[in-house]
Design an enzyme around this catalytic site. Structure first.
Site, PDB file in Angstrom:
ATOM      1  N   LEU A  13      65.695  68.489  27.767  1.00 39.89           N
ATOM      2  CA  LEU A  13      65.470  69.751  27.059  1.00 39.89           C
ATOM      3  C   LEU A  13      65.980  69.587  25.636  1.00 39.89           C
ATOM      4  CD1 LEU A  13      66.745  72.253  29.805  1.00 39.89           C
ATOM      5  CD2 LEU A  13      64.529  71.082  29.618  1.00 39.89           C
ATOM      6  N   LEU A  15      64.357  68.029  21.584  1.00 38.80           N
ATOM      7  CA  LEU A  15      63.898  66.775  20.974  1.00 38.80           C
ATOM      8  C   LEU A  15      64.297  66.786  19.495  1.00 38.80           C
ATOM      9  CD1 LEU A  15      62.233  64.172  21.622  1.00 38.80           C
ATOM     10  CD2 LEU A  15      60.204  65.402  20.820  1.00 38.80           C
ATOM     11  N   ARG A  49      60.534  73.772  21.263  1.00 38.22           N
ATOM     12  CA  ARG A  49      59.938  75.056  20.861  1.00 38.22           C
ATOM     13  C   ARG A  49      58.511  74.838  20.390  1.00 38.22           C
ATOM     14  NH1 ARG A  49      65.183  76.982  17.731  1.00 38.22           N
ATOM     15  NH2 ARG A  49      64.819  74.916  16.905  1.00 38.22           N
ATOM     16  N   GLY A 189      74.213  66.143   3.623  1.00 39.28           N
ATOM     17  CA  GLY A 189      73.797  66.383   5.006  1.00 39.28           C
ATOM     18  C   GLY A 189      74.941  66.363   6.012  1.00 39.28           C
ATOM     19  N   LYS A 207      85.794  72.519  21.497  1.00 40.88           N
ATOM     20  CA  LYS A 207      86.162  71.200  22.034  1.00 40.88           C
ATOM     21  C   LYS A 207      87.598  71.212  22.569  1.00 40.88           C
ATOM     22  CE  LYS A 207      82.818  68.997  19.021  1.00 40.88           C
ATOM     23  NZ  LYS A 207      82.585  68.521  17.648  1.00 40.88           N
TER      24      LYS A 207
HETATM   25  P1  NAP Z   1      68.651  69.959  16.971  1.00 38.22           P
HETATM   26  O1  NAP Z   1      68.381  68.753  16.131  1.00 38.22           O
HETATM   27  O2  NAP Z   1      68.680  71.296  16.339  1.00 38.22           O
HETATM   28  O3  NAP Z   1      67.545  69.959  18.139  1.00 38.22           O
HETATM   29  C1  NAP Z   1      67.424  71.001  19.038  1.00 38.22           C
HETATM   30  C2  NAP Z   1      66.188  70.746  19.898  1.00 38.22           C
HETATM   31  O4  NAP Z   1      66.140  71.740  20.936  1.00 38.22           O
HETATM   32  C3  NAP Z   1      64.876  70.821  19.137  1.00 38.22           C
HETATM   33  O5  NAP Z   1      64.004  69.835  19.563  1.00 38.22           O
HETATM   34  C4  NAP Z   1      64.322  72.216  19.518  1.00 38.22           C
HETATM   35  O6  NAP Z   1      62.923  72.271  19.579  1.00 38.22           O
HETATM   36  C5  NAP Z   1      64.878  72.401  20.896  1.00 38.22           C
HETATM   37  N1  NAP Z   1      65.122  73.806  21.176  1.00 38.22           N
HETATM   38  C6  NAP Z   1      66.030  74.626  20.603  1.00 38.22           C
HETATM   39  N2  NAP Z   1      65.940  75.867  21.094  1.00 38.22           N
HETATM   40  C7  NAP Z   1      64.926  75.820  22.013  1.00 38.22           C
HETATM   41  C8  NAP Z   1      64.307  76.779  22.855  1.00 38.22           C
HETATM   42  N3  NAP Z   1      64.737  78.039  22.841  1.00 38.22           N
HETATM   43  N4  NAP Z   1      63.317  76.373  23.668  1.00 38.22           N
HETATM   44  C9  NAP Z   1      62.897  75.100  23.654  1.00 38.22           C
HETATM   45  N5  NAP Z   1      63.429  74.142  22.873  1.00 38.22           N
HETATM   46  C10 NAP Z   1      64.420  74.506  22.065  1.00 38.22           C
HETATM   47  O7  NAP Z   1      70.021  69.818  17.773  1.00 38.22           O
HETATM   48  P2  NAP Z   1      70.869  68.476  18.010  1.00 38.22           P
HETATM   49  O8  NAP Z   1      71.638  68.150  16.793  1.00 38.22           O
HETATM   50  O9  NAP Z   1      70.004  67.446  18.622  1.00 38.22           O
HETATM   51  O10 NAP Z   1      71.954  69.012  19.074  1.00 38.22           O
HETATM   52  C11 NAP Z   1      71.567  69.283  20.397  1.00 38.22           C
HETATM   53  C12 NAP Z   1      72.815  69.640  21.225  1.00 38.22           C
HETATM   54  O11 NAP Z   1      73.720  68.541  21.211  1.00 38.22           O
HETATM   55  C13 NAP Z   1      73.625  70.840  20.742  1.00 38.22           C
HETATM   56  O12 NAP Z   1      74.176  71.519  21.840  1.00 38.22           O
HETATM   57  C14 NAP Z   1      74.724  70.219  19.919  1.00 38.22           C
HETATM   58  O13 NAP Z   1      75.882  71.051  19.854  1.00 38.22           O
HETATM   59  C15 NAP Z   1      74.995  68.987  20.761  1.00 38.22           C
HETATM   60  N6  NAP Z   1      75.606  67.907  20.019  1.00 38.22           N
HETATM   61  C16 NAP Z   1      75.005  67.448  18.893  1.00 38.22           C
HETATM   62  C17 NAP Z   1      75.591  66.433  18.177  1.00 38.22           C
HETATM   63  C18 NAP Z   1      74.950  65.897  16.923  1.00 38.22           C
HETATM   64  O14 NAP Z   1      75.529  65.007  16.287  1.00 38.22           O
HETATM   65  N7  NAP Z   1      73.783  66.380  16.521  1.00 38.22           N
HETATM   66  C19 NAP Z   1      76.803  65.881  18.619  1.00 38.22           C
HETATM   67  C20 NAP Z   1      77.389  66.354  19.801  1.00 38.22           C
HETATM   68  C21 NAP Z   1      76.777  67.371  20.505  1.00 38.22           C
HETATM   69  P3  NAP Z   1      61.994  72.087  18.278  1.00 38.22           P
HETATM   70  O15 NAP Z   1      62.224  70.645  17.856  1.00 38.22           O
HETATM   71  O16 NAP Z   1      60.626  72.308  18.750  1.00 38.22           O
HETATM   72  O17 NAP Z   1      62.493  73.062  17.277  1.00 38.22           O
END
Ligand code: NAP
Length: 441
Positions: A13, A15, A49, A189, A207
């Site tokens: 879930l 991408l 989404r 960024g 955390k």
């Molecule tokens: P992101 O880049 O914002 O990606 C979120 C993804 O989830 C996107 O593909 C989005 O779809 C999809 N999404 C969001 N809301 C949705 C919904 N209501 N229905 C269906 N799909 C939905 O986030 P991320 O940085 O990968 O982080 C993801 C998770 O990992 C978060 O919980 C974050 O706290 C955790 N995390 C992230 C990091 C990091 O370094 N990024 C580190 C540790 C933990 P679309 O692409 O179609 O918009």
């Protein structure tokens, strides 16, 4: 295909930064992962989404119907890397309740709803893994739940938010103000468009709640964590820190506290603190994370590495996924939530720390002793005092600055002292109050 090679169906879930890397590694390392698990991991679908054919994943794998994807009969494990608390909570509960194991990186959700999720996993006798929720690639959840399962953890202190560590490192290196360091972090960024969750300490507090729950076998939520962010840290604070042989770091601290009657409680707190330059956390710079664990028998352990980013976080997600898949193939389950100790949460007022206090005062005889008296009245013992003159642009002496470093005192005693100092006629302002960690008594 033998029975043991029956594929393990995976739904991812999300991408985004993390999900893209999870899907890439699943594809590129398919053979190795199959050998490690004892059965192939087969991606059944990816929830997003926006479904479109330019997302680097075959479009027939994409869906915006999360509920239907989670409910598929051929999905055994759900990997949740979507983000927001909702709809992630609903999707994870649905997965657990229908007997699917879950791997998630969602710290905000876990810090709020671990109890509910753990209970659902328990009832269905499936796994709930979340290594990636704290400090990205750095293995810290598994060492705490498994490697240290026979020891008594006393303290977990870490730098678990890369954005704030980047900003504070830049302020330390360049003498920049908070606003200018934040602007640079955003341009590069390292900070999000709305940096509130990072700079106000909410992410670090989530955390801390997860770490404290595991370390002390007690359910701790984000609301139990005392929190101060970094927005009030000034360039002058860094000058003071340097003069004391310290730097300033946003720390997440989880500590077992024993009161005079021998009763134990848990303190979980997040704040910017002075850290001596010879402390291991002082050398953790830029977007890196580190967690120092102190356990009764093991002593001090340090975990260091990349705390965020798509690939590092995906590494932790894949590690959990392999564990969950192996359990499916070989039988057995990972560790359950352990909350048997049920320790009370210590309010910040009773938590003892060392403090650095800096005051602007009028340059008159007796001011230093009246300042010292306010500390003494509340049994806040002074370790070191410095006084220096303050001159105006014309070179005239217009007042003095007094800097006090205390021994360990409770937050309540220190807060009362600060209020009393502010009321003294001779004190024109309290310039800064910073806690000091990692410097002994
Ligand atoms: P992101 O880049 O914002 O990606 C979120 C993804 O989830 C996107 O593909 C989005 O779809 C999809 N999404 C969001 N809301 C949705 C919904 N209501 N229905 C269906 N799909 C939905 O986030 P991320 O940085 O990968 O982080 C993801 C998770 O990992 C978060 O919980 C974050 O706290 C955790 N995390 C992230 C990091 C990091 O370094 N990024 C580190 C540790 C933990 P679309 O692409 O179609 O918009």
């Amino acid at each position: 295909m033998s029975a043991s090679e029956k594929p393990v169906g995976i739904a991812v879930l999300g991408l985004g930064n993390v999900g893209t890397e999870v899907v890439r590694i699943l594809d590129e390392s398919a053979e190795d992962l199959a050998a490690r698990v004892g059965a192939p991991l087969v991606l059944r679908g990816v929830g997003v989404r926006n479904v479109s054919d330019d997302r680097g994943v075959p479009v027939d794998l994409l869906t915006d119907d999360i509920e239907a994807l989670v409910a598929r009969d051929d999905v055994d494990i759900v990997v949740e890397v979507m983000g927001p608390v909702e709809p992630a909570r609903k999707a994870i509960l649905a997965a657990l309740e229908s007997g699917k194991s879950v791997v998630t990186a969602n710290k905000a959700l876990l810090a709020q709803s671990t109890g509910e999720l753990a209970q659902a996993a328990e009832q269905a006798r499936v796994d709930l893994y979340f290594e990636a929720a704290v400090a990205g690639a750095i293995p810290v959840i598994r060492p705490l739940t498994q490697s240290l399962a026979g020891d008594t953890v006393l303290r977990v202190a870490g730098i678990v938010n890369g954005t704030t560590n980047y900003i504070l490192s830049a302020m330390s290196d360049t003498g920049a103000s908070y606003d200018s360091a934040l602007a640079d972090a955003s341009a590069l960024g390292y900070a999000e468009a709305d940096p509130t969750a990072d700079v106000e300490g909410y992410d670090a507090a989530a955390k801390a709640a997860i770490l404290a729950s595991i370390a002390f076998h007690t359910r701790v939520t984000a609301d139990d964590v005392y929190r101060e962010g970094i927005t009030k840290v000034t360039a002058e604070d860094f000058e003071s820190a340097k003069a004391l042989g310290c730097t300033i770091k946003l720390l997440s601290i989880c500590e077992r506290i024993t009161n005079g009657d021998g009763q134990e409680s848990v303190s979980a707190r997040v704040y910017p603190a002075l850290v001596p330059l010879d402390h291991p956390l002082a050398a953790v710079n830029g977007a890196f994370n580190a967690v120092v664990v102190e356990a009764e028998a093991a002593g001090r352990l340090m975990f260091y590495g990349q705390g965020a980013g798509g690939a590092p976080t995906a590494s932790a997600v894949l590690g959990d996924l392999v564990m969950a898949a192996r359990n499916r193939v070989q039988g057995g389950r990972g560790p359950r939530e352990s909350k048997y100790a049920r320790l009370a949460i210590a309010p910040i007022g009773v938590v003892p720390t060392r403090y650095y206090v800096s005051l602007y005062v009028s340059d008159k005889p007796g001011v230093l002793s009246s300042v010292a008296a306010e500390f003494a009245k509340r049994e806040v013992s002074i370790a070191e005092v410095r006084q220096e003159g303050v001159v105006n642009e014309g070179g005239q002496r217009v007042g003095a600055r007094i800097a006090v470093l205390t021994h360990r005192a409770t937050d309540a005693a220190l807060s009362e002292t600060i209020t009393a100092l502010g009321d003294l006629d001779a004190v024109s302002s309290v310039a800064s109050v910073l806690r000091m960690e990692g410097a002994g008594e």
